[in-house]
Every structure is written in structure tokens, then in C-alpha cells.
Design a protein around this motif. Sequence first.
Motif, PDB file in Angstrom:
ATOM      1  N   SER A  32     -40.140  42.688  20.263  1.00 44.51           N
ATOM      2  CA  SER A  32     -39.860  44.124  20.226  1.00 44.51           C
ATOM      3  C   SER A  32     -38.367  44.402  20.044  1.00 44.51           C
ATOM      4  O   SER A  32     -37.521  43.760  20.651  1.00 44.51           O
ATOM      5  N   ASP A  36     -38.353  49.930  18.437  1.00 44.85           N
ATOM      6  CA  ASP A  36     -39.786  49.830  18.708  1.00 44.85           C
ATOM      7  C   ASP A  36     -40.087  50.263  20.145  1.00 44.85           C
ATOM      8  O   ASP A  36     -41.050  50.987  20.387  1.00 44.85           O
ATOM      9  N   ARG A  39     -39.936  54.014  20.387  1.00 43.58           N
ATOM     10  CA  ARG A  39     -41.118  54.616  19.760  1.00 43.58           C
ATOM     11  C   ARG A  39     -42.313  54.528  20.716  1.00 43.58           C
ATOM     12  O   ARG A  39     -43.037  55.498  20.918  1.00 43.58           O
ATOM     13  N   ARG A  40     -42.499  53.345  21.296  1.00 43.09           N
ATOM     14  CA  ARG A  40     -43.617  53.160  22.233  1.00 43.09           C
ATOM     15  C   ARG A  40     -43.444  54.044  23.472  1.00 43.09           C
ATOM     16  O   ARG A  40     -44.416  54.593  23.991  1.00 43.09           O
TER      17      ARG A  40
END
Length: 107
Positions: A32, A36, A39-40
Amino acid sequence: KKAVFVPGWDCHGLPIELKVLQAMKKGERAKSTPIDLRRRARDFAMQAVQDQKQAFERMGVWADWDDPYLTLLPEYEAAQIAVFGEMYMKGIIYRGLKPVHWSPSSR
């Protein structure tokens, strides 16, 4: 006079990021990127907002559900940066010496 309840959610921070990291597999975490993870975390926060909103609506809470404040919205972040800039210009925020925090548990 009537007051309108504007619901709001703090969608930033370490607790959300930790929940996202806990839900990821070890291999996913290693691959990751910071983008990322953000975003998560955003997806996680927005799902939590949706779930809580639906629960409050089921309970009959009257609020401006169509226009809540969310700390991850660009407008909210821009307003916070503007306030920070004003505080800086007034000399309230400045670069100084780094504090050293002490506590009985860190001895």
C-alpha cells in the motif's frame, strides 16, 4: 425561532487509518502507498457516515441530511487552511523550539 440541526462528521485521523490498516491483509499493507491508504480511509469514512446517517434517519432524527459538514470535503479543508493562515499572520502560530513531552510512563 427554529434551529436547523446540521449533522457533521470528523472524517480524518489516525483512528480511521488504523481501522483501515487492521482490515488489510499483511501483504496488502506492505504494498500500500500513502495515496492508497488515504483513498481507503476516505471510503471507510464515507461508509461510516452513510451507515450512521441511515441509523439516525430510522430513529426519526430531524436534520439537514442533504447538506452535512464533513471534514474531508475540500471546502471544509480550505476554510481550516484560511483560519490557520490568519492565525499565522497574527503571530499566534510560529516556528520555535521543539517541546519535549515527559510522562511517568516514559521514564
